[in-house]
Design an enzyme around this catalytic site. Structure first.
Site, PDB file in Angstrom:
ATOM      1  N   HIS A 155       4.642  -2.112   6.079  1.00 34.62           N
ATOM      2  CA  HIS A 155       4.968  -2.471   4.696  1.00 34.62           C
ATOM      3  C   HIS A 155       5.794  -3.762   4.750  1.00 34.62           C
ATOM      4  O   HIS A 155       6.485  -4.012   5.729  1.00 34.62           O
ATOM      5  CB  HIS A 155       5.795  -1.319   4.117  1.00 34.62           C
ATOM      6  CG  HIS A 155       6.118  -1.417   2.661  1.00 34.62           C
ATOM      7  ND1 HIS A 155       7.125  -2.210   2.170  1.00 34.62           N
ATOM      8  CD2 HIS A 155       5.596  -0.776   1.584  1.00 34.62           C
ATOM      9  CE1 HIS A 155       7.204  -2.066   0.858  1.00 34.62           C
ATOM     10  NE2 HIS A 155       6.281  -1.203   0.467  1.00 34.62           N
ATOM     11  N   ASP A 207      10.174   3.329  10.167  1.00 35.53           N
ATOM     12  CA  ASP A 207      10.120   3.363   8.711  1.00 35.53           C
ATOM     13  C   ASP A 207       9.516   4.710   8.323  1.00 35.53           C
ATOM     14  O   ASP A 207       8.326   4.949   8.514  1.00 35.53           O
ATOM     15  CB  ASP A 207       9.249   2.198   8.219  1.00 35.53           C
ATOM     16  CG  ASP A 207       8.908   2.294   6.731  1.00 35.53           C
ATOM     17  OD1 ASP A 207       9.273   3.296   6.079  1.00 35.53           O
ATOM     18  OD2 ASP A 207       8.258   1.363   6.224  1.00 35.53           O
ATOM     19  N   GLN A 225       7.068   6.965   4.092  1.00 34.77           N
ATOM     20  CA  GLN A 225       5.879   7.748   3.743  1.00 34.77           C
ATOM     21  C   GLN A 225       5.813   9.061   4.503  1.00 34.77           C
ATOM     22  O   GLN A 225       5.061   9.959   4.128  1.00 34.77           O
ATOM     23  CB  GLN A 225       4.601   6.953   4.039  1.00 34.77           C
ATOM     24  CG  GLN A 225       4.322   5.832   3.065  1.00 34.77           C
ATOM     25  CD  GLN A 225       4.251   6.297   1.626  1.00 34.77           C
ATOM     26  OE1 GLN A 225       3.855   7.427   1.341  1.00 34.77           O
ATOM     27  NE2 GLN A 225       4.630   5.435   0.721  1.00 34.77           N
ATOM     28  N   LYS A 254      10.702   9.000  -2.836  1.00 32.35           N
ATOM     29  CA  LYS A 254       9.413   9.469  -2.313  1.00 32.35           C
ATOM     30  C   LYS A 254       9.494  10.925  -1.841  1.00 32.35           C
ATOM     31  O   LYS A 254       8.481  11.503  -1.439  1.00 32.35           O
ATOM     32  CB  LYS A 254       8.937   8.560  -1.183  1.00 32.35           C
ATOM     33  CG  LYS A 254       8.627   7.132  -1.666  1.00 32.35           C
ATOM     34  CD  LYS A 254       7.811   6.369  -0.667  1.00 32.35           C
ATOM     35  CE  LYS A 254       7.964   4.870  -0.764  1.00 32.35           C
ATOM     36  NZ  LYS A 254       7.224   4.265  -1.875  1.00 32.35           N
ATOM     37  N   CYS A 269       1.966  -3.627  -1.039  1.00 30.91           N
ATOM     38  CA  CYS A 269       3.023  -4.295  -0.269  1.00 30.91           C
ATOM     39  C   CYS A 269       2.699  -4.283   1.222  1.00 30.91           C
ATOM     40  O   CYS A 269       3.583  -4.143   2.072  1.00 30.91           O
ATOM     41  CB  CYS A 269       4.401  -3.663  -0.523  1.00 30.91           C
ATOM     42  SG  CYS A 269       4.932  -3.830  -2.216  1.00 30.91           S
TER      43      CYS A 269
END
Lengths: 147, 414
Positions: free
Chosen positions: B130, B207, B210, B233, B371
């Site tokens: 991202h 990261d 998600q 999220k 993104c």
């Protein structure tokens, strides 16, 4: 007619699928690239100016049906036109797609079909990107964005 | 996993009933919310927690001797413990609150990165990052002279096998990789990548934006030295997120932002800093957000992350099967290990047009580059349409998506 089918009228779908005046333009005097960073729509306008007359205008690039049809219909409309018609026509189209009342002095003609965009604020930039790009090219700028 | 293997105990309809927004209509149609990779909806228990915080507890934290400040501090710190629990972290001093994943990654880049990277050092990223796990490293590379290298993606949306082992080498100082790709759904083999990086003495940043809603996470087992996530999220409010960092790294790192809360003593000549985590939490934090995040995580853990993951996996498989049966539709991202995301393109229909058609049918999906422009470039497309799943989605949601897509294909293939 549903709002959706008013937006995606047959003429728009047709020009979206089979854009007219699509491709490079030999002898072009003005170019600009227009880009919408949010959705990735990306068009280059090529204009051949002969004095104050737009002797030819073509475009390349990719985008959604609305932006592609807008670019296609714009080129059809402006081929052979005097440059002075661009600004009033742009103003009228902008009024139309933002749900306003376009001036009656301007003959929108085929461009009237973009009236459906007025119900979709998120799609206004799709319809106007080719216009911003064209105006940037005529001003001598190389880039236009919808930001 | 086939649907038959989903534990019977998981009842998506009961989960759904806890989300007031899911009963609203859009354009006169029942809302079908399939934009969860962008942001999830909030259960009533989280909405109530925010209400309760502002109705009963509101005060600044770690400052007052008065009762409200104590109770607000307790609620805020309980949020930290919940994040630690979600990430399998025992020592919750290693959990910092941030505004979200983006701020967490920037914190690592500008604190650890500026202090530890130098000319010619290599920062290794994956090709599916991202923008928030690309741009901070570019900014830091520009200042330090470090160089960015990228592990390429194969045609299925998984990292090219063996490529990481070739790229990660003696000059690698840092590996920053997404756990789950937001644009493709690919689950990366983080442990394998982390082992390669650690063998070179590099630090591993993950990261987790998600992944956090879709997988049981154990940062130690993953080999993550840093792990970033976003509250919104995982069914929590926007504006709150967290960064896990290994204590010895965080303790050695310089502060990133200066201000109140992060100091031990201040004079005009010199200031000394508070121990972690306060050292990295300058200023009054988003206290209600932290309370909401803790509540959302407790809710998710009670529901069972594994059960939710299995439910979402079954939905993703069902959706993939239905989507691939549509004429002219092509999936973008077909890696063997995926979570929660179905990205696709349709011949003759731009994602933006698809998005508008679906919206008018009440179906919310994301269209665009997500993104992750390098991913779009890799696949030679300007954008995709993306449906993404959460605990409250059902097969009926997938059916509504497919029905609306069939209409798109009918109109655009004429």
């Amino acid at each position: 007619m549903s709002e959706l089918m008013e937006l995606y009228q047959e003429v728009i779908l047709d020009h979206g699928r089979r854009p007219r005046n699509f491709g490079p333009l030999e002898g072009a005097t003005h170019h600009a690239r227009g880009y919408n960073p949010l959705c990735g729509d990306n068009f280059t306008m090529h204009i051949a100016l002969d004095g104050d007359t737009i002797s030819d205008v073509r475009f390349e690039g990719e985008g959604c049906a609305i932006s592609t049809a807008s670019a296609s219909l714009l080129t059809e409309r402006l081929k052979g036109a005097h440059v002075d018609v661009v600004e009033p026509l742009f103003t009228a189209v902008h009024e139309l797609v933002t749900g306003g009342e376009p001036s009656e002095d301007v003959e929108l003609d085929k461009l009237e079909i973009f009236v459906g965009v007025g119900n979709f604020p998120m799609r206004v930039k799709c319809a106007t990107l080719p216009w911003h790009t064209l105006r940037a090219a005529l001003k001598g700028d190389e880039e236009a964005t919808t930001e | 996993m086939s649907t038959a293997e989903v534990p019977m105990a998981f009842n998506a309809e009961a989960v759904r009933a806890q989300f007031p927004i899911l009963s609203r209509e859009v354009h006169g149609k029942p809302l079908v919310y399939l934009d969860n990779a962008a942001s999830t909806q909030k259960p009533q228990v989280v909405i109530d927690a925010l209400d309760d915080y502002y109705s009963r507890l509101n005060a600044n934290v770690h400052r007052g001797v008065h009762r409200l400040s104590q109770e607000a501090t307790d609620a805020y710190e309980a949020g930290r413990k919940s994040v630690a629990r979600l990430l399998g972290v025992d020592d919750d001093r290693q959990v910092l609150f941030t505004r979200g994943t983006t701020e967490a990654l920037n914190l690592v880049a500008f604190s650890w990165g500026l202090a530890n990277l130098g000319k010619g050092d290599e920062i290794v990223l994956s090709g599916m990052e991202h923008h928030s796990n690309i741009v901070p490293w570019q900014l830091v590379a520009q200042r330090t002279g470090a160089v960015i290298r990228v592990i390429p993606i194969g045609d299925d949306g998984a990292l090219v096998p063996g490529a990481a082992a070739e790229i990660i080498g003696p000059r690698t100082k840092l590996l920053a990789v997404t756990h789950v790709s937001n644009a493709l759904g690919t689950i990366n083999p983080v442990r394998e990548l982390a082992d390669l990086a650690h063998a070179q003495g590099a630090v591993v940043v993950v990261d987790g934006a998600q992944a956090a809603p879709h997988a049981s996470i154990d940062v130690a087992a993953l080999g993550a030295d840093f792990y970033a996530l976003s509250g919104h999220k995982v069914y929590a409010p926007t504006g709150i997120g967290a960064l896990y960092g290994r204590a010895e790294l965080l303790e050695a790192m310089p502060p990133w932002q200066g201000g109140g809360e992060m100091i031990r003593s201040v004079s005009f000549e010199k200031s000394t800093y508070a121990p972690i985590p306060a050292k990295f939490e300058a200023g009054t934090p988003h206290i209600a957000g932290a309370v909401g995040l803790g509540t959302a995580i407790d809710w998710l853990l009670d529901l069972g992350v594994d059960a939710v993951a299995a439910h979402e996996d079954a939905l993703l498989r069902y959706a993939t099967e239905q989507l691939t049966a549509l004429p002219g539709l092509r999936m973008i991202g077909t890696a063997p290990h995926k979570a929660g995301v179905a990205s696709f393109v349709v011949d003759g229909a731009h994602p933006h047009d698809i998005g508008t058609f679906l919206d008018m049918a009440g179906v919310a999906i994301r269209t665009g580059h997500h993104c992750a422009q390098p991913v779009m470039t890799r696949f030679g497309i300007p954008a995709t349409a993306r449906a993404s799943f959460a605990a409250y989605n059902t097969r009926a949601d997938v059916d509504a998506l497919i029905k609306a897509l069939a209409r798109v294909i009918e109109v655009f293939s004429r």
